[in-house]
Structures are given as structure tokens and as C-alpha cells.
Write a protein that holds these residues in place. Structure first.
Motif, short mmCIF file in Angstrom:
data_model
loop_
_atom_site.label_atom_id
_atom_site.label_comp_id
_atom_site.label_asym_id
_atom_site.label_seq_id
_atom_site.Cartn_x
_atom_site.Cartn_y
_atom_site.Cartn_z
N ASP A 259 -40.29 -24.05 40.06
CA ASP A 259 -40.27 -22.59 39.85
C ASP A 259 -40.47 -21.84 41.16
O ASP A 259 -39.90 -20.75 41.36
N LYS A 261 -39.37 -22.78 43.99
CA LYS A 261 -38.06 -22.82 44.63
C LYS A 261 -37.15 -21.74 44.05
O LYS A 261 -36.40 -21.07 44.79
N LYS A 262 -37.22 -21.57 42.75
CA LYS A 262 -36.43 -20.51 42.11
C LYS A 262 -36.83 -19.13 42.64
O LYS A 262 -35.98 -18.30 42.98
N GLN A 263 -38.13 -18.91 42.70
CA GLN A 263 -38.62 -17.61 43.15
C GLN A 263 -38.20 -17.32 44.57
O GLN A 263 -37.88 -16.17 44.92
N ILE A 267 -34.18 -16.42 41.72
CA ILE A 267 -33.61 -16.89 40.45
C ILE A 267 -34.65 -16.71 39.34
O ILE A 267 -35.82 -17.04 39.53
N SER A 268 -34.23 -16.18 38.21
CA SER A 268 -35.14 -16.00 37.08
C SER A 268 -35.71 -17.34 36.64
O SER A 268 -35.00 -18.36 36.61
N LEU A 269 -36.99 -17.35 36.29
CA LEU A 269 -37.64 -18.59 35.88
C LEU A 269 -37.09 -19.10 34.54
O LEU A 269 -37.27 -20.28 34.22
N GLU A 271 -33.85 -19.05 33.78
CA GLU A 271 -32.42 -19.32 33.97
C GLU A 271 -32.21 -20.80 34.31
O GLU A 271 -32.86 -21.35 35.19
N VAL A 273 -30.66 -24.05 36.05
CA VAL A 273 -30.18 -24.27 37.41
C VAL A 273 -29.34 -25.54 37.42
O VAL A 273 -29.64 -26.50 36.70
N GLN A 277 -28.61 -28.76 42.32
CA GLN A 277 -29.63 -27.99 43.01
C GLN A 277 -31.02 -28.54 42.73
O GLN A 277 -31.85 -28.67 43.64
N TRP A 281 -33.78 -30.01 45.40
CA TRP A 281 -35.17 -29.55 45.49
C TRP A 281 -36.15 -30.71 45.36
O TRP A 281 -37.13 -30.79 46.09
#
Length: 467
Positions: A259, A261-263, A267-269, A271, A273, A277, A281
Motif C-alpha cells: 500500500d 508503494k501505491k501511495q 494509486i487508490s488503495l 484499486e 494493480v 507491478q 514491488w
């Protein structure tokens, strides 16, 4: 053109029924088509941000080749904008004028007295995608294929509910395709059970890369060998719950890292991926010794947890009925057609990724509800076997049934409300409608009985239980 504005007590289906009766009464004196414009409010309760939609519809009635009492019916449905309302005031009540307006305004229209071809909506999931043919939710709505495009399925249902045997809040049998990714564990579904919903899977594809032998798998119920290691069922459940809790703690620690990495990328938590990707990560995270130990630990704990669960092989053509309270998880690379009770509820026991639609697992509650001894593999029942058609009932739930039809000629279908017909192989003709492989048709009661014809086709036919 006259505009009929419906009050809250008159549905579009009510209006259509009255106009059909009047048309039938006067059809002996005239063969001319009749055209109406209707304004009505659509209760879009599936859209939380817009529960009421103001809509307009053109309705055509014309004498059909069958009889004047059963006219052909076409509709075009569209938002009640000021522009459309002004244009309708100037339109002549003639089919040619309405068709010309639909063409100019790019408005779709469809025949309601013929099989309705459904246009699916694609819903991304962390494990792949669902393809909904009858789904109506905030996340997306299926549609009806039309001349010049498509119409939202819930709009079309406004004119058909009585013929479908549906009350105002009822939904069609949910028909969808589960299309998981081909790589473990990313393509493995939630291990979950349902209290109300009943499901049946028909396997249509097994990815050869994921399953070189041609047999995929599904997690279904619990492993008898693992249960034999415990003195009682309660002891077994306690052992499984302990394994899940250990795994969940590690799983959530990894998900927290992902999460972040998303932030970093905005990127919405919630959503999904791409797997490529996520793998990048994880590779980056594993460069740190503590993270690598955590990732390795997660794999060990998942294996320990999964030893409690029964894994059953699946190949193309297999059928799995999933009764209520039986935990299950389709595995990666196995694509299925699914028919299910149209309700959304589940209890998630575990998942090999972050659950995006809720922030908790339901393991403890699910174990209190679970049916430990249900038999989901049910032999099909032969209903007919002729030179032209072989018909099997593959599931017989209390709210719907599904039949598999192998067709090499003709076959008559008849229902009291509606049926959903999916073509798995070949193609089939109903009247003048061709339904090709991979397509789904909704057949209202007034469309059946009708004769299906095909030189070679495999079909799935789902019908609800009346009453």
C-alpha cells in the motif's frame, strides 16, 4: 407528438400493457404502426449517488407476422433532457419520423418481442476479472444490444418486469464469467462461503501454461485427511482458525508495504494493480532482509493454512454446484461460466492477497456457519435424449435450475417467466435471431415457447423457480 407522463403508480410495463391491448382491439381496422412517447422516473437504487433518473422512451407497436394480438414492440430509452423534450414537441407521431430522430440523435432501439442479446460489463478484480451479463450494481450494469448501440439493462427491464415474473426490487439470475489470472497465487479467488447465495460453475477453459495436464483446480470444503488428524470437528476448526490468524497477520504486514508503494504513485488503495507491478514491488521489497524474511514466512504460512482445505481437480466441461455455507475458491487459470442467486453477500475465510472490498476477514463467523459435510459434486440428470437434442439438468437449486443442451437439430423451450440462454459452442437460431458462440440471450415469457435450431451447438439454459 403526444407525450405520456407516467405517475409514480404507473410503470412503463403497465403503460405498455394497456397500449398493446388497445392496439390489438383496433388492429382489425388498421395495419398502421403506432408510436408513443413516455416520460417516467427510473429508480436507480443500484446507483447510490443518483437514485432517481428521469427518462424518455419511444415505443413502437406494429402488427407482427404471428398475430395482431401479439404485436411487435420496439423501444428506445434515453435521458429526459431539455433538448430531447423540445424536439419531441415538434416530431410527428410517425415511425419514420421517430426512426430518423433516433438516427440523428444516435439513440439505440431494440425489439422487446424477440430474444434480447445481452452486452456484458467487465469488472476488474485483484485476481483477474468478472464479466457480468445480467449484473446491475454501482460497479457496473450490463446492457442490451440494440440497433445503433446498446441500452442499459435496468432501463429495458422497466418495460418487461411482469413478463419476466420480477417484482420491482427483484433481479435476474446473475450470469457472469469468472476469468482469473493464470498465475498463482495472483489468480486464486477468495476462499469464501455464502449464507443466501447459491452458485454453479461450468468450466469452459483451463490455461495450459498454468495447468499443463489440462486439469485445473478449485478449493472446495475441507480436507478429510486433515480433519482425521483432529479428535473432533471443533478441534479441527480451532486448528484451522489458528493457521488463518497466523497467516493473516503476515499477509497484512506485506499488504501494508504494498500500500505504501501505491501511495507513492498516487494509486487508490482500493484499486487493483497489475501483477507485473506487484511482482516488481515485491522484488524491490525483498532486497531488505527483514522484508525478505516476511515474504518467505508468508509463503510458509499459506501452505500450512491451505493444508486444511480440500483441492479438487477441474477440467473443461466439469460442473461444480456450490450450495450455501460451503467455502470455495476457484484457482488461477480456470475460467468458468457462473449462474448464481442475485444477492451480494459473502464471508471471506482467507485470501492470498489484500481484500479490496472490505477491511476484514470473516473466518471466525464463517466457521460457526460452515457446512462441513455438504456434497457439491452432483451428477447431472438426463431430461431428454433424441437425435436432435440431449438435455441435462446440471443443477437444481430451490431458486433456479440450469440445463446443458447439446443441440443437433431443433428443440423447444418454454418458460412461465423468463430464461437465460448462453451459447458455449456453435450458434443457434431462435426465430430470426442468431445467437453466436459466447453470446447470451434473455428470453421473456412472451418470446417462448420458441424453437431453437442448430446443426451443432452447446448451450446453457437457466430458468428461475416460479412462485
Amino acid at each position: 407528438m403526444i407525450l405520456f407522463s407516467l405517475d409514480k403508480h404507473t410503470t412503463p410495463a403497465d403503460f405498455l400493457s394497456v397500449q398493446r391491448a388497445r392496439f390489438a382491439d383496433c388492429s382489425a381496422n388498421t395495419q398502421s404502426p403506432q408510436v408513443f412517447t413516455v416520460a417516467f422516473s427510473h429508480n436507480a437504487s443500484y446507483l447510490s449517488e443518483q437514485p432517481q433518473q428521469e427518462l424518455l422512451a419511444f415505443v413502437w407497436l406494429a402488427v407482427s407476422c404471428d398475430s395482431a394480438s401479439n404485436p411487435s414492440i420496439s423501444v428506445s430509452i434515453f435521458p429526459a433532457t431539455t433538448e430531447h423534450l423540445r424536439a419531441i414537441e415538434q416530431l410527428a407521431a410517425e415511425p419514420e419520423a421517430i426512426l430518423a430522430y433516433c438516427e440523428a440523435a444516435n439513440l439505440a432501439h431494440v425489439r422487446l418481442d424477440l430474444p434480447l442479446l445481452l452486452e456484458p460489463i467487465y469488472i476488474p478484480k485483484p485476481w483477474g476479472q468478472e464479466i457480468w451479463y445480467t449484473g446491475i450494481e454501482a460497479r457496473g450494469q450490463a446492457a442490451v444490444k440494440c440497433d445503433r448501440g446498446s441500452l442499459p439493462l435496468p432501463w429495458v427491464l422497466e418495460f418487461l418486469r411482469p413478463q419476466l415474473g420480477l417484482a420491482a426490487t427483484d433481479n435476474l439470475i446473475l450470469l457472469k464469467i469468472l476469468d482469473p489470472l493464470a498465475e498463482a497465487p495472483y489468480g486464486d479467488l477468495y476462499f469464501e462461503l455464502h449464507e443466501q447465495k447459491q452458485e454453479v460453475y461450468v468450466v469452459t477453459h483451463v490455461d495450459a501454461t498454468a495447468w499443463p495436464g489440462g486439469k485445473g483446480a478449485i478449493q472446495l470444503g475441507f480436507n478429510p485427511a486433515a480433519r482425521a488428524n483432529y479428535a473432533t470437528t471443533d478441534d479441527f476448526k480451532a486448528g484451522y482458525l489458528h493457521a488463518v490468524r497466523e497467516y493473516e497477520q503476515t499477509r497484512r504486514a506485506i499488504d501494508d508495504l504494498l500500500d505504501r508503494k501505491k501511495q507513492e504513485l498516487g494509486i487508490s488503495l482500493s484499486e487493483p494493480v497489475a501483477v507485473t507491478q506487484v511482482k516488481l514491488w515485491l522484488k524491490e521489497l525483498s532486497q531488505h532482509p527483514d522484508n525478505k524474511a516476511l515474504i518467505d514466512r508468508e509463503q510458509e504460512l499459506k501452505q500450512a493454512m491451505d493444508r486444511f482445505i480440500a483441492l479438487h481437480p477441474l477440467e473443461v466441461g466439469d460442473v461444480v454446484a456450490v450450495p450455501r455455507l460451503v467455502p470455495h475458491a476457484l484457482q488461477h487459470g480456470v475460467r468458468v461460466v457462473e449462474f448464481q442467486t442475485p444477492v451480494y453477500e459473502r464471508r471471506i475465510l482467507s485470501f492470498g492477497q489484500k481484500v479490496l472490498t472490505q477491511n476484514h476477514w470473516d473466518t471466525e463467523v464463517a466457521l460457526q456457519l460452515v457446512d462441513m459435510d455438504a456434497e457439491p459434486f452432483i451428477s447431472p440428470v438426463q431430461l431428454a435424449h433424441t437425435d436432435s437434442a440431449q438435455i441435462q439438468r446440471i443443477v437444481n437449486f430451490d431458486d433456479f435450475e440450469v440445463q446443458r443442451i447439446v443441440l443437433k437439430g431443433d428443440c423447444q423451450l418454454s418458460v412461465s417467466c423468463y430464461g437465460l440462454l448462453m451459447v458455449l459452442e456453435g450458434s443457434v437460431c431462435i426465430d430470426d435471431t442468431l445467437i453466436a458462440s459466447g453470446n447470451v440471450a434473455l428470453l421473456p415469457a412472451q418470446v417462448t415457447p420458441q424453437v431453437l435450431y442448430s446443426s451443432s451447438a452447446v448451450l446453457l439454459w437457466a430458468i428461475p423457480r416460479s412462485g
